[in-house]
Motif scaffolding. Structure first.
Motif, mmCIF file in Angstrom:
data_model
loop_
_atom_site.group_PDB
_atom_site.id
_atom_site.type_symbol
_atom_site.label_atom_id
_atom_site.label_comp_id
_atom_site.label_asym_id
_atom_site.label_seq_id
_atom_site.Cartn_x
_atom_site.Cartn_y
_atom_site.Cartn_z
ATOM 1 N N ARG A 131 -5.448 7.528 7.351
ATOM 2 C CA ARG A 131 -5.645 7.953 5.966
ATOM 3 C C ARG A 131 -4.746 9.133 5.630
ATOM 4 O O ARG A 131 -4.415 9.360 4.456
ATOM 5 C CB ARG A 131 -7.110 8.325 5.760
ATOM 6 C CG ARG A 131 -7.497 8.649 4.318
ATOM 7 C CD ARG A 131 -7.242 7.496 3.386
ATOM 8 N NE ARG A 131 -7.937 7.651 2.098
ATOM 9 C CZ ARG A 131 -7.531 7.083 0.975
ATOM 10 N NH1 ARG A 131 -6.420 6.352 0.957
ATOM 11 N NH2 ARG A 131 -8.212 7.249 -0.143
ATOM 12 N N TYR A 176 -10.344 12.829 0.783
ATOM 13 C CA TYR A 176 -9.505 12.001 1.652
ATOM 14 C C TYR A 176 -9.629 12.433 3.107
ATOM 15 O O TYR A 176 -9.637 11.599 4.019
ATOM 16 C CB TYR A 176 -8.043 12.062 1.205
ATOM 17 C CG TYR A 176 -7.830 11.626 -0.221
ATOM 18 C CD1 TYR A 176 -8.471 10.508 -0.741
ATOM 19 C CD2 TYR A 176 -6.995 12.346 -1.061
ATOM 20 C CE1 TYR A 176 -8.279 10.120 -2.052
ATOM 21 C CE2 TYR A 176 -6.796 11.962 -2.381
ATOM 22 C CZ TYR A 176 -7.441 10.846 -2.865
ATOM 23 O OH TYR A 176 -7.254 10.468 -4.166
ATOM 24 N N SER A 228 0.824 -1.199 0.000
ATOM 25 C CA SER A 228 0.000 0.000 0.000
ATOM 26 C C SER A 228 0.863 1.256 0.000
ATOM 27 O O SER A 228 0.560 2.235 -0.701
ATOM 28 C CB SER A 228 -0.935 0.001 1.209
ATOM 29 O OG SER A 228 -1.762 1.148 1.225
ATOM 30 N N ASN A 229 1.946 1.255 0.779
ATOM 31 C CA ASN A 229 2.870 2.389 0.782
ATOM 32 C C ASN A 229 3.346 2.708 -0.630
ATOM 33 O O ASN A 229 3.373 3.869 -1.054
ATOM 34 C CB ASN A 229 4.102 2.081 1.637
ATOM 35 C CG ASN A 229 3.830 2.143 3.120
ATOM 36 O OD1 ASN A 229 2.809 2.640 3.567
ATOM 37 N ND2 ASN A 229 4.752 1.615 3.900
ATOM 38 N N ASP A 286 -1.744 8.191 3.645
ATOM 39 C CA ASP A 286 -2.047 8.034 2.223
ATOM 40 C C ASP A 286 -2.118 9.388 1.526
ATOM 41 O O ASP A 286 -1.671 9.541 0.387
ATOM 42 C CB ASP A 286 -3.380 7.308 2.039
ATOM 43 C CG ASP A 286 -3.393 5.914 2.647
ATOM 44 O OD1 ASP A 286 -2.308 5.355 2.875
ATOM 45 O OD2 ASP A 286 -4.491 5.388 2.894
ATOM 46 N N GLU A 297 0.364 4.123 -2.812
ATOM 47 C CA GLU A 297 -0.057 5.474 -2.465
ATOM 48 C C GLU A 297 0.968 6.507 -2.931
ATOM 49 O O GLU A 297 0.601 7.640 -3.273
ATOM 50 C CB GLU A 297 -0.274 5.601 -0.956
ATOM 51 C CG GLU A 297 -1.373 4.713 -0.386
ATOM 52 C CD GLU A 297 -2.763 5.051 -0.890
ATOM 53 O OE1 GLU A 297 -2.938 6.137 -1.481
ATOM 54 O OE2 GLU A 297 -3.680 4.227 -0.700
ATOM 55 N N ASP A 299 -7.215 0.322 -5.664
ATOM 56 C CA ASP A 299 -7.242 1.131 -4.453
ATOM 57 C C ASP A 299 -8.525 1.900 -4.177
ATOM 58 O O ASP A 299 -8.902 2.055 -3.027
ATOM 59 C CB ASP A 299 -6.081 2.139 -4.524
ATOM 60 C CG ASP A 299 -5.848 2.878 -3.227
ATOM 61 O OD1 ASP A 299 -5.251 2.293 -2.311
ATOM 62 O OD2 ASP A 299 -6.255 4.044 -3.139
ATOM 63 N N GLU A 336 -0.034 6.955 -6.555
ATOM 64 C CA GLU A 336 -1.453 7.049 -6.902
ATOM 65 C C GLU A 336 -1.801 8.379 -7.550
ATOM 66 O O GLU A 336 -2.607 8.443 -8.481
ATOM 67 C CB GLU A 336 -2.336 6.828 -5.678
ATOM 68 C CG GLU A 336 -3.825 6.856 -6.015
ATOM 69 C CD GLU A 336 -4.725 6.626 -4.821
ATOM 70 O OE1 GLU A 336 -5.963 6.654 -5.008
ATOM 71 O OE2 GLU A 336 -4.220 6.418 -3.701
#
Length: 346
Positions: A252, A230, A93-94, A255, A97, A117, A100
């Motif tokens: 969050r 977000y 995920s790191n 992210d 993101e 995602d 992204e």
């Protein structure tokens, strides 16, 4: 900060502050190279997660699918597999993101953001992730939502109650705390396989992407103003006392730093060389805006990490402030786009 679930959260390894490229072509090439670098790391971590899911599923299968029997016989190995999957999920995920803000803004790769995602399940009307997921037992999940936040995060951290199989003392302290559980092995393995498949597909399409001015401007204009959404997800998450099933493995805000950092990188490296050629003041204003936006998110996240507790009203106010900065940036980028004959796509 109060946590309601077991949370194995490393610090997000954000890339260094993006520098400025000497020329547009150099900057576009740098953006592509940066994205491919992190995409490769995404694939590698997804593959590790698949390996851990395979080990987990094998332990369950060895006991005929009886989770209680498997736990009694192989508790330490199962706990190790769960921990590994969570760590590998966070690492994957790191990496995603971090890119992204670029991937989701480029028209030719935007679909992968929905699949990996940000996409909704097929029960929703908008932003549906257009794919099906086939599980190892042959079950086909039609339009199940994003792999990271609709499927794997709720599964691995136990907010997907439907697929919790057994409460289990994973850390061996004699108590079963929040997030200590075994989950559906079939879904875990199928989702991990899906993450590998789609992160590789993204890598293929990103490698084929031919960087260009229109895509660079489009990415910044598309993704920068999502910052307010977000902050809304942060407000609704369990980090602020909400009951959301997603965004519970870590804040969050981490992210947000990755996503907005990607937008800033696209501007600094691919767009600033264009804008600065004939309007240094406008370029300086946009650059300052991004610095302000990143500083606001960084300061808020630092406060959270130190234990500050935010109310929903404070989260709304911070989100509104971030959104105001983002909209100012976008208005100025659109001004530059018009001056240079850029076509904003999508």
């Amino acid at each position: 900060m109060r946590r309601t679930l077991l949370c194995l959260t490393p610090v997000l390894l954000l890339a260094a502050q993006p520098g400025f490229a000497a020329t547009e072509s150099e900057g576009l090439a740098q953006v592509k190279a940066f994205t491919l670098e992190h995409n490769a790391a995404l694939v590698a971590n997804a593959q590790k997660m698949q390996g851990s899911a395979e080990a987990y599923a094998a332990l369950i299968a060895a006991h005929g699918g009886d989770y209680k029997a498997a736990w009694e016989a192989e508790g330490p190995k199962l706990a190790e597999a769960v921990t590994a999957m969570r760590d590998q999920w966070l690492a994957a995920s790191n990496e995603y993101e971090t890119i992204e803000g670029i991937v989701a803004g480029i028209p030719s790769t935007a679909k992968y953001d929905l699949i990996l995602d940000a996409g909704n399940p097929g029960t929703e009307e908008e932003d549906v992730a257009e794919y099906d997921l086939t599980l190892p037992d042959g079950t086909v999940l039609k339009r199940p939502g994003s792999l990271f936040h609709s499927i794997t995060e709720p599964l691995l951290w136990g907010t997907d109650k439907e697929h919790v199989k057994l409460d289990a003392d994973l850390n061996g302290d004699g108590q079963i705390g929040p997030g200590e559980l075994l989950f559906d092995a079939n879904l875990a393995l199928g989702a991990a396989q899906g993450m590998v498949e789609w992160s590789k597909a993204l890598e293929t399409d990103m490698a084929a992407w031919e960087p260009n001015r229109d895509d660079a401007f489009t990415a910044v204009v598309t993704m920068t103003p999502t910052v307010g959404d977000y902050f809304g997800e942060w407000k609704e998450s369990q980090f602020l006392g909400g009951e959301g099933e997603a965004f519970i493995a870590r804040s969050r805000l981490i992210d947000v730093l990755g996503i907005m950092g990607g937008c800033q990188r696209m501007y600094n490296q691919a767009i600033s060389p264009v804008v600065s050629t004939d309007d240094a003041a406008l370029d300086g204003s946009i650059t300052k805006g991004f610095d302000e936006l990143i500083a606001l998110v960084t300061e808020t996240r630092d406060r959270e990490a130190k234990g500050d507790k935010f109310t929903a009203e404070e989260a709304d106010a911070l989100g509104s402030e971030a959104q105001d900065i983002a909209e100012r940036i976008v208005a100025q980028v659109l001004q530059a786009a018009a001056k240079h004959g850029v076509e904003i796509k999508g």
